[in-house]
Motif scaffolding. Structure first.
Motif, PDB file in Angstrom:
ATOM      1  N   ALA A  84       1.947   9.523   4.944  1.00  0.00           N
ATOM      2  CA  ALA A  84       2.241   8.412   4.595  1.00  0.00           C
ATOM      3  C   ALA A  84       2.469   8.057   3.450  1.00  0.00           C
ATOM      4  CB  ALA A  84       0.398   8.477   3.713  1.00  0.00           C
ATOM      5  N   SER A 136      -1.231   0.779  -2.892  1.00  0.00           N
ATOM      6  CA  SER A 136      -2.174   0.441  -2.022  1.00  0.00           C
ATOM      7  C   SER A 136      -2.246   2.389  -1.536  1.00  0.00           C
ATOM      8  CB  SER A 136      -1.941   0.248  -0.499  1.00  0.00           C
ATOM      9  OG  SER A 136      -0.385   0.576  -0.381  1.00  0.00           O
ATOM     10  N   ASN A 137      -4.137   2.359  -1.327  1.00  0.00           N
ATOM     11  CA  ASN A 137      -4.549   3.797  -0.824  1.00  0.00           C
ATOM     12  C   ASN A 137      -4.728   4.742  -1.768  1.00  0.00           C
ATOM     13  OD1 ASN A 137      -6.042   2.096   1.084  1.00  0.00           O
ATOM     14  ND2 ASN A 137      -3.567   2.280   2.457  1.00  0.00           N
ATOM     15  N   ARG A 168       3.212   9.073  -4.960  1.00  0.00           N
ATOM     16  CA  ARG A 168       4.020   7.492  -4.108  1.00  0.00           C
ATOM     17  C   ARG A 168       5.079   6.706  -4.699  1.00  0.00           C
ATOM     18  NH1 ARG A 168       0.537   3.110  -0.981  1.00  0.00           N
ATOM     19  NH2 ARG A 168       0.355   5.697   0.331  1.00  0.00           N
ATOM     20  N   SER A 204     -14.748  10.608  -3.857  1.00  0.00           N
ATOM     21  CA  SER A 204     -13.719  11.367  -2.796  1.00  0.00           C
ATOM     22  C   SER A 204     -13.232  12.258  -2.828  1.00  0.00           C
ATOM     23  CB  SER A 204     -12.075  10.163  -3.157  1.00  0.00           C
ATOM     24  OG  SER A 204     -10.915  10.740  -2.004  1.00  0.00           O
TER      25      SER A 204
END
Length: 606
Positions: free
Chosen positions: A5, A111-112, A132, A119
């Motif tokens: 990702a 984002s995300n 990230r 979760s």
């Protein structure tokens, strides 16, 4: 776990950068194509107006461009203090571009990655953000190094010269510094909560290199503020290059192998730039394509330096065997003044074609004396009226200015040594190759004696303008506070403060013109003169009012009006804000039929 990702996010970043660069490159191609078409049409229709929309598609395109220009011109405010001037914000256009960039970075960063307690991977809530941020950080590094290069892919594709991208290089670097903070702070928080800091540093030596990388970035960002660059320029350049190399090594040691491609891309950009520049310097200074010997006095160029005043130096570089365009600059090295110092100066004369019999021309530089290199060269030629000769080495020419073929009318303004940029543009504007109908030239100087340096050239170019049937107006404004006498034609006439003569927003009538003529220096009024007239400009005491200079040209234009200005930050801000207001008032290309305004500004540094 998070690599696929994150790599996708990194790829999207470069897709967006490529899209922006591609759009700018496409716009460049469109403008060049239109210039080519306009030239062909001009050869068939002498009375055609350049860049005036001929159909609804072109008008829609020009309207869109005009809206973007109008939004980009304003300067929110300017700080003028000794220290505070370095904190002046960028123009509104640059601020909007930064806002878009930061928005993109924030979306990619967050984002995300904000996990909810339910979760399945909630236990990785710190690491997911840290990883990230790492990818968002490392993927910016190639762009930063690309923007730092004089010869770079973005400039080659878009035609935007490197010095006009330098501000973006600094701001992307500052953004990187902040995203790296997000990267290490989330990991460090997790280690602290788990009481794992000491063991992490022992088990993972790469962490130390990561903190060292962040420290180097912070040091580079801090020392790159304008105050340090201007005060210790030579030292700053040396340490900046050294720390940039150190940073690449630290990042390469810190990141995993599958992310190291970012470092190698950055190295590729730098290598391409350095190799290209070395070859260019060799061609320029070894005279490879001119058949000259590469020994003794034929190596490099002979530069004659003489004092113009206690604040200015004139440099003439003889027998130059390459061409250049108006508005470009060169880097010059004079070993006897500074062996490893390389400084940029704007070329203040135009390239003449055809040249002299041997194909050689001279480059002229008018330099404001400050500190360091310029102060030393000023002292070394003191008391020598003809000047002193030095062996000099050249890199360049660099930079690019918009083509003048697109304009119907032109306003060129400069303050002080900004004349080095303005007068070559002025001389190019009145050449037989353009279709400019009207030119207004304004030079604001502090001392009247500066006028003598360019008086002959201004008169010569006024005569050329008459031959080309160009409506030319030249105004020189002298701001010296205690000015009482100005010699003219061997005499001296009193000159009072003329500020009240130029504050009116309307054009002066015949009686007012006569009064200005009588109270100014004995030069003719700046309008089309009779064949018996020899002087081409008016000298006024005080500062110009932009409305009286710009509005007559803008309202009398049949096509696009170009406004070129070079000077200090305060003057540039006034020009930017006035142009934005006038553009909005006229609603250029928005259905009124009024034509576009194009503003191009240059400041004393970048």
């Amino acid at each position: 776990m998070f690599t696929p990702a994150n790599m996708r996010i990194a790829h999207i970043y470069w897709y967006i950068i490529a899209a922006v660069v591609g759009t700018l490159a496409a716009r460049r191609l469109i403008d060049q194509a239109r210039i080519f078409i306009e030239k062909r049409r001009a050869s068939q229709q002498q009375e055609s107006i350049p860049f005036r929309p001929q159909n609804s598609v072109i008008q829609a395109y020009d309207a869109m461009i005009a809206v973007f220009r109008e939004a980009s011109y304003p300067q929110p405010f300017v700080l003028t203090g000794t220290i505070t001037k370095y904190f002046t914000p960028p123009s509104l256009g640059k601020c909007l571009l930064l806002l878009c960039y930061w928005t993109m970075i924030l979306i990619m960063l967050w984002s995300n990655v904000i996990l909810k307690p339910g979760s399945s991977i909630y236990g990785y809530k710190w690491e997911i953000v840290g990883f990230r941020a790492a990818w968002v950080s490392v993927t910016q590094i190639p762009l930063i190094y690309c923007l730092s290069c004089k010869i770079n892919v973005i400039s080659l594709l878009t035609g935007i010269s490197y010095e006009r991208l330098n501000w973006l290089h600094r701001w992307v670097s500052r953004t990187l510094f902040l995203t790296v903070i997000v990267h290490w702070s989330y990991f460090f928080t997790e280690w602290t909560l788990a009481d794992f800091v000491q063991m992490e540093l022992q088990m993972m030596p790469m962490v130390k290199y990561g903190f060292a990388s962040w420290g180097v970035i912070g040091f580079m960002v801090l020392t790159s503020f304008g105050f340090f660059r201007s005060k210790i320029y030579e030292l700053w350049v040396f340490q900046h290059i050294a720390t940039a190399g150190l940073l690449l090594w630290l990042v390469h040691t810190h990141v995993p192998s599958y992310a190291a491609y970012n470092v190698w891309i950055a190295i590729g950009f730098v290598a391409f730039d350095r190799i290209s520049r070395i070859l260019l310097v060799a061609v320029r200074n070894l005279h490879i394509f001119r058949g000259r010997k590469v020994l003794g006095a034929n190596l490099g160029y002979s530069a004659t330096v003489r004092q113009l005043s206690d604040q200015h130096v004139h440099v003439v570089i003889d027998s130059v065997d390459f061409s250049w365009k108006a508005g470009q600059h060169i880097y010059i090295t004079i070993p006897r003044v500074g062996l490893l110092e390389n400084h940029p100066f704007t070329i203040s004369n135009t390239f003449q074609s055809p040249a002299s019999i041997d194909g050689k021309q001279s480059i002229e530089l008018y330099i404001k004396v400050r500190s360091g290199f310029t102060r030393r060269i000023h002292k070394m030629c003191a008391g020598n009226d003809p000047g002193r000769s030095y062996r000099a080495f050249i890199s360049g020419p660099w930079g690019s200015s918009p083509s003048l073929d697109r304009f119907d009318s032109l306003v060129i303004m400069a303050t002080g040594t900004g004349i080095s940029y303005a007068i070559p543009m002025f001389e190019s504007a009145i050449s037989c190759e353009t279709r400019i109908r009207r030119v207004s030239f304004v030079w604001v100087i502090r001392h009247w004696y500066q006028l003598e340096w360019f008086k002959v050239r201004l008169n010569e170019n006024f005569k050329k303008a008459k031959i080309q049937n160009i409506d030319l107006c030249i105004n020189i404004f002298v701001t010296e506070a205690n000015l009482t006498l100005i010699p003219s034609h061997g005499s001296a006439l009193p000159l009072n403060d003329e500020k009240e003569e130029i504050t009116s927003h309307s054009m002066p009538d015949a009686d007012e013109k006569q009064e200005i003529r009588q109270r100014s220096v004995s030069f003719d009024q700046p309008r089309r003169l009779s064949s018996e007239s020899s002087d081409a400009f008016t000298v006024l005491h005080g500062r110009p009012i932009l409305d009286t200079i710009l509005r007559p040209v803008i309202e009398g234009a049949w096509g696009e009006t170009g406004i070129f200005a070079c000077g200090n930050a305060s003057f540039m801000a006034d020009v930017r804000n006035y142009t934005a207001r006038e553009s909005d008032e006229r609603a250029v290309h928005k259905g009124t039929g009024a034509q576009a305004l194009y503003l191009y500004t240059q400041t004393y540094g970048w």
